[in-house]
Design an enzyme around this catalytic site. Structure first.
Site, PDB file in Angstrom:
ATOM      1  N   LYS A  79       0.838  -1.204   0.000  1.00  0.00           N
ATOM      2  CA  LYS A  79       0.000   0.000   0.000  1.00  0.00           C
ATOM      3  C   LYS A  79       0.873   1.255   0.000  1.00  0.00           C
ATOM      4  O   LYS A  79       1.910   1.292   0.670  1.00  0.00           O
ATOM      5  CB  LYS A  79      -0.925  -0.032   1.224  1.00  0.00           C
ATOM      6  CG  LYS A  79      -1.979   1.077   1.249  1.00  0.00           C
ATOM      7  CD  LYS A  79      -2.910   0.898   2.446  1.00  0.00           C
ATOM      8  CE  LYS A  79      -3.953   1.993   2.532  1.00  0.00           C
ATOM      9  NZ  LYS A  79      -4.875   1.812   3.673  1.00  0.00           N
ATOM     10  N   SER A 154      -9.871   1.758   2.967  1.00  0.00           N
ATOM     11  CA  SER A 154      -9.005   2.549   2.114  1.00  0.00           C
ATOM     12  C   SER A 154      -7.978   1.719   1.336  1.00  0.00           C
ATOM     13  O   SER A 154      -7.368   2.217   0.391  1.00  0.00           O
ATOM     14  CB  SER A 154      -8.248   3.571   2.969  1.00  0.00           C
ATOM     15  OG  SER A 154      -7.377   2.926   3.889  1.00  0.00           O
ATOM     16  N   SER A 178     -10.099  -0.763   7.038  1.00  0.00           N
ATOM     17  CA  SER A 178      -9.529  -0.547   5.709  1.00  0.00           C
ATOM     18  C   SER A 178      -8.808  -1.732   5.095  1.00  0.00           C
ATOM     19  O   SER A 178      -8.407  -1.674   3.945  1.00  0.00           O
ATOM     20  CB  SER A 178      -8.583   0.655   5.738  1.00  0.00           C
ATOM     21  OG  SER A 178      -9.303   1.847   5.891  1.00  0.00           O
TER      22      SER A 178
END
Length: 485
Positions: A79, A154, A178
Site C-alpha cells: 500500500k 481505504s 480498511s
C-alpha cells in the site's frame, strides 16, 4: 498453468521442487499488471526492473540448493502509505506527489529479509481516509468482480491486486476497517491484527492509536504466512508488544471442537442486507456443524463506536497531518505572499475534500471548549467498548459477524452521501476502537459479488482467528473463486 492465479503456498511448493523459476513468476505478474491494470487501477507505481533483478538473485540461490526463506520468490504489493526504500510513497495524495521513500518501513524490511519480491505501490484512499478508494488523487481503483463497483477502502488497491491476480500477497493498513472491508468486497482474506502485534514504523500515520498494518491473500494459509513474517516487536515502534509470535501455520487445523463462538445481536440489526445476513448465517451453521459451540451474545455499546471512532481518528489525523505544510517536502503552492500563505495554500490545494473534512473535524473536537464535550467523552466511550469486548471474551473464544452490511456498491453511489459511506464500516469500526484482532474471509456470493465473514477474537489471539477461518474455508469453496477478469 496461470501462475498469477495460484496461492503463495502453491508457488512456494513449485519453487522448492524447481518446477518454476522466480523470474518466470515475477514476469507473469508484471505481464498481468501491464495487461489489466489500466482497467483495475490497483497500482500507483510498478518496480519492474528491481523485481526482475531480485527474482534472478533468488533463482541463483535455488540453483545452489540454498534453503528457501518464507517468501522467496513470492510477489507482494505494498500500500502506498508504507515506506519502501527508493519507491514513491504518496498516500495517494497530491501533497506527497513525487516523494520517494529514503528508508524501508519495518514490515518492508521483514518482507525483504524473507526474500519476497515487491512489485510496487498500491492505490488507496488519500491518507487512508475512505471506504471506496474513490478518494485517491491519482486514479480510480475498480472491483475485479464488477468494474462498475468499488473495491472498498481505504486499502482498495491491496484487495484489487490480490483479487485481480496482480500480486499473490499484499499489505494494507486498517484504521477502522480498511483491510477487512475491501477484502470482503473483493473476495479475499484480510487480517486486522491486535493493536501492537505488527510495527507501524515507516507507515504514514492517520490515527496513531488505531492504525495497524494488515496482510491480504487468496486464502487463510497465505494470510497466516505473511502475518508470521511481519509480526513481532520493533524497537522503533514503542506501541509494539514484546510477545512471542506463534507459528500460525500450526493453527491451520480443522479441529475446532469445543470452540465457543458468540453471535452479537447488534451486528445483525437494521441496515444489514438480507442476503448478506443469510450468507453469514449459513457460515455460522458450518462452524457449528464442525464442532463449535454457538450462542447469542450482546455488545450493547456498539451503537456508539462509529461516533467515537470518527472523533478520535479525526483528532489524531488533524495532529498527524499538520506536518504536511509545503515547507520541508511535498506539494508547495506556487502562489504565495509569505510563510503563512505557503501553509494555507499548500494545504488547501494539496489535500482532497475528505482529508480536509476530517482535519477540520479533528481540529474542532480538540479546540478549547469542545475537547471535554467531544474528544474526552469519546475516549471514555472507547474504554467502555473495550470493557464490553473483554466481558464477552470471558465467555467466548471468538465472535462472528458480517464484515460489511452490503456487498460492493457502485462507483459514485455514495460519493456525496458521507454518512452512508461511513456506515459501510459499521461492523469493522468497533473492533478497531477496541484494538482486538479480526479477520475477513469470503463466505458467499450475491449476484456475482463476494460476501465477507468477520471473525473477531481477544487480544493477541490471531491463532484462534486463523484456526476458525481455516476450518470454515476448508469446508467450503469460496476461497477458490477467482474473478474472471
Amino acid at each position: 498453468m496461470d501462475l498469477t492465479k495460484l496461492t503463495a503456498h502453491e508457488l512456494k511448493d513449485m519453487l522448492s521442487n524447481k518446477e518454476v523459476k522466480a523470474e518466470e513468476i515475477t514476469k507473469a505478474f508484471l505481464d498481468r499488471i501491464n495487461l489489466v491494470d489500466n482497467k483495475l487501477g490497483a497500482y500507483l507505481y510498478v518496480s519492474e526492473e528491481e523485481a526482475i533483478k531480485k527474482a534472478k538473485e533468488i533463482d541463483g540461490k535455488i540453483e545452489k540448493n540454498e534453503e528457501l526463506k518464507a517468501l522467496s520468490g513470492i510477489p507482494v504489493g505494498i500500500k502506498d502509505n508504507i515506506n519502501v526504500k527508493g519507491m514513491q510513497n504518496t498516500c495517494a495524495s497530491k501533497i506527497l506527489e513525487g516523494y520517494t521513500s529514503p528508508y524501508d518501513a519495518h514490515v518492508t524490511e521483514k518482507i525483504k529479509q524473507e526474500e519476497g519480491i515487491i512489485l510496487g505501490k498500491l492505490n488507496m484512499d488519500e491518507f487512508a481516509m475512505g471506504s471506496s478508494t474513490e478518494n485517491s488523487a491519482f486514479k480510480l481503483a475498480k472491483n475485479p468482480w464488477d468494474l462498475e463497483r468499488v473495491p472498498g477502502g481505504s486499502s482498495g488497491g491491496s484487495a484489487v491486486a490480490v483479487a485481480g491476480s496482480e500480486a499473490t500477497l499484499s499489505l494494507g493498513t486498517d484504521t477502522g476497517g480498511s483491510v477487512r472491508q475491501p477484502a470482503s468486497f473483493c473476495g479475499v482474506v484480510g487480517l486486522k491484527p491486535t493493536y501492537g502485534r505488527i510495527s507501524r514504523s515507516g507507515v504514514v500515520a492517520f490515527g496513531s492509536t488505531l492504525d495497524q498494518v494488515g496482510p491480504m491473500g487468496k486464502d487463510v494459509e497465505d494470510c497466516a504466512l505473511l502475518t508470521s513474517v511481519i509480526a513481532g516487536l520493533d524497537k522503533k515502534d514503542f506501541t509494539t508488544v514484546d510477545k512471542e509470535v506463534p507459528d500460525y501455520k500450526k493453527s491451520l487445523t480443522k479441529d475446532i471442537k469445543g470452540k465457543r463462538i458468540g453471535i452479537p445481536k447488534e451486528f445483525f440489526g437494521d441496515g444489514l442486507d438480507k442476503n448478506v445476513r443469510k450468507s453469514v448465517e449459513e457460515a455460522i451453521k458450518v462452524l457449528e456443524a464442525n464442532g463449535a459451540e454457538v450462542k447469542p451474545c450482546s455488545l450493547p455499546l456498539m451503537d456508539y463506536a462509529l461516533s467515537a471512532y470518527y472523533i478520535i481518528s479525526s483528532a489524531e489525523a488533524s495532529s498527524n497531518l499538520a506536518r504536511f505544510d509545503g515547507i520541508r517536502y511535498g506539494y508547495r503552492s506556487k502562489n504565495f505572499k509569505d510563510a503563512k500563505d505557503i501553509y494555507l495554500k499548500s494545504r488547501s490545494e494539496g489535500f482532497g475534500d475528505e482529508v480536509k473534512r476530517r482535519i477540520m473535524l479533528g481540529t474542532y473536537v480538540l479546540s478549547a471548549g469542545y475537547y471535554d464535550a467531544y474528544y474526552k467523552k469519546a475516549l471514555k466511550v472507547r474504554k467502555l467498548i473495550k470493557d464490553d469486548f473483554q466481558r464477552v471474551f470471558k465467555e467466548f473464544d471468538a465472535i462472528v459477524s458480517p464484515t460489511s452490511p452490503t456487498t460492493a456498491f457502485k462507483v459514485g453511489e455514495k460519493k456525496d452521501d458521507v454518512m452512508s459511506m461511513y456506515l459501510s464500516d459499521i461492523y469493522t469500526v468497533p473492533i478497531s476502537v477496541a484494538g482486538v484482532p479480526a479477520i475477513s474471509l469470503p463466505c458467499g456470493m450475491i449476484d456475482g459479488l463476494p460476501v465477507g465473514l468477520q471473525i473477531i477474537s481477544d487480544y493477541f489471539k490471531e491463532d484462534v482467528l486463523f484456526n476458525l477461518a481455516y476450518n470454515y474455508e476448508q469446508s467450503v469453496d469460496f476461497h477458490k473463486m477467482r474473478a474472471d477478469f
